[in-house]
Structure formats: structure tokens, C-alpha cells
Enzyme design. Sequence first.
Site, short mmCIF file in Angstrom:
data_model
loop_
_atom_site.label_atom_id
_atom_site.label_comp_id
_atom_site.label_asym_id
_atom_site.label_seq_id
_atom_site.Cartn_x
_atom_site.Cartn_y
_atom_site.Cartn_z
N THR A 13 63.75 22.53 77.76
CA THR A 13 62.85 22.49 76.35
C THR A 13 61.60 22.38 76.53
O THR A 13 61.00 21.73 77.61
CB THR A 13 63.66 21.69 75.23
OG1 THR A 13 63.17 20.35 75.41
CG2 THR A 13 65.03 21.88 75.11
N GLY A 14 60.77 23.09 75.80
CA GLY A 14 59.32 23.03 75.99
C GLY A 14 58.82 23.53 76.77
O GLY A 14 57.79 22.71 77.66
N GLY A 18 52.69 23.92 81.06
CA GLY A 18 52.87 22.46 81.33
C GLY A 18 54.03 21.97 82.18
O GLY A 18 54.39 22.95 82.91
N GLY A 20 57.02 21.36 81.48
CA GLY A 20 58.33 22.30 81.36
C GLY A 20 58.18 23.51 82.05
O GLY A 20 59.29 23.95 82.57
N TYR A 152 53.23 8.19 69.09
CA TYR A 152 53.58 8.70 70.55
C TYR A 152 54.12 7.66 71.24
O TYR A 152 55.23 7.85 71.82
CB TYR A 152 52.53 9.31 71.19
CG TYR A 152 52.72 9.93 72.55
CD1 TYR A 152 53.33 11.16 72.56
CD2 TYR A 152 52.40 9.47 73.60
CE1 TYR A 152 53.53 11.78 73.74
CE2 TYR A 152 52.39 9.95 74.69
CZ TYR A 152 53.33 11.21 74.80
OH TYR A 152 53.43 11.75 76.26
#
Length: 252
Positions: A13-14, A18, A20, A152
Site C-alpha cells: 500500500t502507498g 517513495g 512503497g 505522527y
Amino acid sequence: MSGKFSNQVAVVTGASTGIGFAIAQALLVEGAKRVYITGRSAGTLEAAVAKLGDKAVAVLSDVSSQVDLDKLKATIEARHDQLDAVFANAGICEKNPLGETTEATYYNVFDVNVKGVFFTVQTLLPLMKDGSSVVLTASICSSNGMEGLSLYNASKAAVRSFARTWANELKGRKIRANVLSPGFTRTPLMDNGLKMSAGEIEALRQHVEQITPLGYMAQPEEIATAALFLASADAKYVNGVELMVDGGLSQI
């Protein structure tokens, strides 16, 4: 190429960009039969698949939406695939100084980083093979108090906690659950999430060079190799851990 993931099927996922994307790319280099990648931008997903090739399947999906996760599951089922690995990597990072944080920001961060990880794994669990692997992307922020990033930091601490419980909860199926916690890594998250300028990113790079024992900021490919280790047979007795991939920063 060692073929450690030969004929295996994975979800990342994602994975439009980057870390992922680097994980998906590395899986294919290592012989994966098929890699399902998700993201929230159709254009970025299409660009990623164009680079990855025909063994990559793009699924437009927001991990904070159960409807989207159900569509991801249905897409995998339609190909009669079972999963050898799930990389719950999608996440966001937004600055939220205490005293200036809105309720909307709180829900946005926790919906993607916590709810999204939980329901990604829960939704795909019926498709996972016994003896398969879950790798959750957290951050070294899961165990520190980086200023201005309390949401975060806390969300990634929750992700780390999931792996502890799931390692125990999934023992009957011998499914391993581990956490990958990157340190400072040059990804689009800096530009798009934290909205850093080129000058700010360069200043951060110089700071990281000073405070990190290895003396530089990581590239996504260096994080991806650690993610693949956790999902591979090389780590078959590694379960419930948090692997800090940060050039030694968290150890000093």
C-alpha cells in the site's frame, strides 16, 4: 537477483512513490509473480506501473476507506491470488504544533496511519497464506518525541504496537508480523506532506549528516531491502520486532 520472492504475490500500500514504490520494485526484481500496489492518485499510480511493468497491478485505493479496501480484496480475488506478503506501508505526515492542531488534522493522520493499517491487514487476512508475512511501516518517530509531530509520532507508535499483538494473535497460522521503522529518508513525503522547501530539505540533509553515525540521509531503496528481509524466508524466525533502519541514529 536471488529470486527470493519467486512466484510470490504481494500487496504494497502507498506504493506510487517513495519507500512503497521501492519495495514493489525490489519484489519484482526478486522474482515476484505479481505485486498489487495502491495509492490515492490515479496519475501517480499509472506512472508507477509504467515503470514497474506488467507484473504490477495498480489499485486506486485510500486505506482509510473500507469500501476501497474491499475493492482491493475483490481485485485480488478476481485473479485467484493468495498473498505471501502484505506491506502495510501507506501513511501520511503533517506538522501539528500543540495548540494549533485542528480536529480534522487529528482524524486525517489517525485515519490513514492507524485505522488504515489495521483494516488493510484485517481485510486482506483471509487471502494470506499460512506462513506468510506482514510488514508494517512505522518510523523511528514511534519511540521519540520529534517536535511538532505529536500526531505522527503517536500514530507510528500504534503501528508498532499492532505488530506485537498480531505476532501473538496470528501464531496459529504462522503468519509473522514485523515493523520497519525508517529514519530520515528522502521521499516525496518531505515535499508533499511536510511541505518543505528545497532549502529546508537541504538544511535537513546537512543536519542528518551531522547526527547520523553513517553520515547521510537514506534513499528509499535502502529501506526497501530491509523490508524485503523481514518478509523473506531469511527472517523466518523473526517475529514481532521493530527494525530500525536509520543509519544508527536511534542507537546513540
